[in-house]
Design an enzyme around this catalytic site. Structure first.
Site, short mmCIF file in Angstrom:
data_model
loop_
_atom_site.label_atom_id
_atom_site.label_comp_id
_atom_site.label_asym_id
_atom_site.label_seq_id
_atom_site.Cartn_x
_atom_site.Cartn_y
_atom_site.Cartn_z
N ARG A 41 -6.65 -5.77 -8.06
CA ARG A 41 -6.93 -5.43 -6.65
C ARG A 41 -8.27 -5.09 -7.19
O ARG A 41 -9.15 -5.44 -7.94
CB ARG A 41 -6.75 -3.83 -7.30
CG ARG A 41 -7.86 -3.12 -6.60
CD ARG A 41 -6.94 -1.81 -6.91
NE ARG A 41 -5.65 -0.89 -6.55
CZ ARG A 41 -5.24 0.23 -6.91
NH1 ARG A 41 -5.57 0.91 -7.68
NH2 ARG A 41 -3.27 0.39 -6.58
N SER A 110 2.99 1.01 -0.69
CA SER A 110 2.14 2.59 -1.10
C SER A 110 3.20 3.82 -0.62
O SER A 110 2.88 3.71 0.73
CB SER A 110 1.49 2.61 -1.71
OG SER A 110 0.40 1.96 -2.04
N LYS A 139 -9.06 5.15 -8.27
CA LYS A 139 -8.96 5.40 -7.12
C LYS A 139 -9.47 6.12 -5.46
O LYS A 139 -8.79 6.77 -5.97
CB LYS A 139 -7.70 4.65 -6.70
CG LYS A 139 -7.14 4.17 -4.93
CD LYS A 139 -6.03 3.08 -5.69
CE LYS A 139 -4.95 2.08 -4.44
NZ LYS A 139 -5.62 3.27 -2.94
#
Length: 209
Positions: A41, A110, A139
Site C-alpha cells: 500500500r 473492499s 487508514k
C-alpha cells in the site's frame, strides 16, 4: 490461483509504518512469523518508485511462496508481475479490472456492507476485504467501523473468502475469527511492533490458522 489458507494472516505493508526499517527485512521477518500474503500500500510514492518497491518485494515473497498484492494500482500490479490486486469501492470497477487483467491476477475487493460484498462476488472477486471492523488510525479513508456483527453478516452472505481488516490487534483477533472470516489483515498490529517476527508469530497463534 489464490490459496484460501494464505489469507489467514494478511499483512498490509504501508511504508509510513516502517520506522526506518528496510522493506526486505520486514517482509522476511513477517513471513517467517506466519504472514501468508502481503499487500503493498503506497499512497505517496511515484509510479516508478511503486514499481521498484513491488519488484523488490516480489523477490522476497516469490522465493517464500507467498502471494504479493498491490493495492489500488492495477498498472503497477501488471507491470511488476505480482500475484494480485486489491481495489476499493471508489477505484476502477471490478469488471474493468477483470477485463484488463484477465487471468493474470486474482482480485480482492473492499466491502463494508452485505450489498457491496454480494456485488463483488457476482462480478468475479476472488476474496472480500471487509471492514473497517473496529475504529482504526492506520487508514485515513477506512470509514465508520462496521463491528463484528455486520462482519458476520457479510461472511454469511458470500461464498468467497472474507478477510477482516481495521483495528484488528492481538487482543481482538480471536473474536474476529469467530465471525467466520478466512483471516485477518493488519497493518500496525505487526508494523508498529518493535519485533516484526514475534508480532506475526503471536498473531498467527492467536487466530489459530
Amino acid at each position: 490461483m489464490l490459496d484460501q489458507q494464505s489469507l489467514a494472516l494478511y499483512l498490509c505493508a504501508d511504508s509510513t509504518f516502517f520506522a526506518g526499517r528496510k522493506l526486505e527485512r520486514i517482509l522476511e521477518e513477517a513471513i517467517e512469523g506466519g504472514v501468508g500474503i502481503v499487500q503493498l500500500r503506497e499512497k505517496t510514492a511515484s509510479s516508478r518508485e511503486f514499481y521498484e518497491i513491488a519488484r523488490a518485494a516480489l523477490a522476497i515473497t516469490k522465493a517464500r511462496g507467498v502471494p504479493l498484492v498491490v493495492n489500488d494500482r492495477l498498472d503497477i500490479a501488471l507491470a511488476a508481475g505480482v500475484d494480485g490486486v486489491h481495489v476499493g469501492q471508489t477505484d476502477l470497477p471490478l469488471s474493468a479490472v477483470k477485463r484488463i487483467a484477465g487471468s493474470k491476477l486474482f482480485v480482492g475487493v473492499s466491502a463494508g456492507t452485505v450489498t457491496d460484498a454480494i456485488a463483488a462476488e457476482n462480478d468475479g472477486a476472488d476474496y472480500i476485504g471487509a471492514g473497517a471492523v473496529f475504529p482504526t488510525t492506520s487508514k485515513d479513508d477506512a470509514g465508520k467501523a462496521i463491528g463484528v456483527e455486520r462482519l458476520a453478516e457479510i461472511c454469511a452472505a458470500v461464498r468467497i473468502p472474507v478477510v477482516a481488516i481495521g483495528g484488528i490487534s492481538l487482543d481482538n483477533a480471536a473474536s474476529v475469527m469467530q465471525a467466520g472470516v478466512a483471516g485477518v489483515a493488519v497493518i500496525s498490529a505487526i508494523l508498529s511492533q518493535p519485533d516484526i517476527f514475534t508480532a506475526a508469530r503471536n498473531l498467527k497463534a492467536r487466530i489459530g490458522r
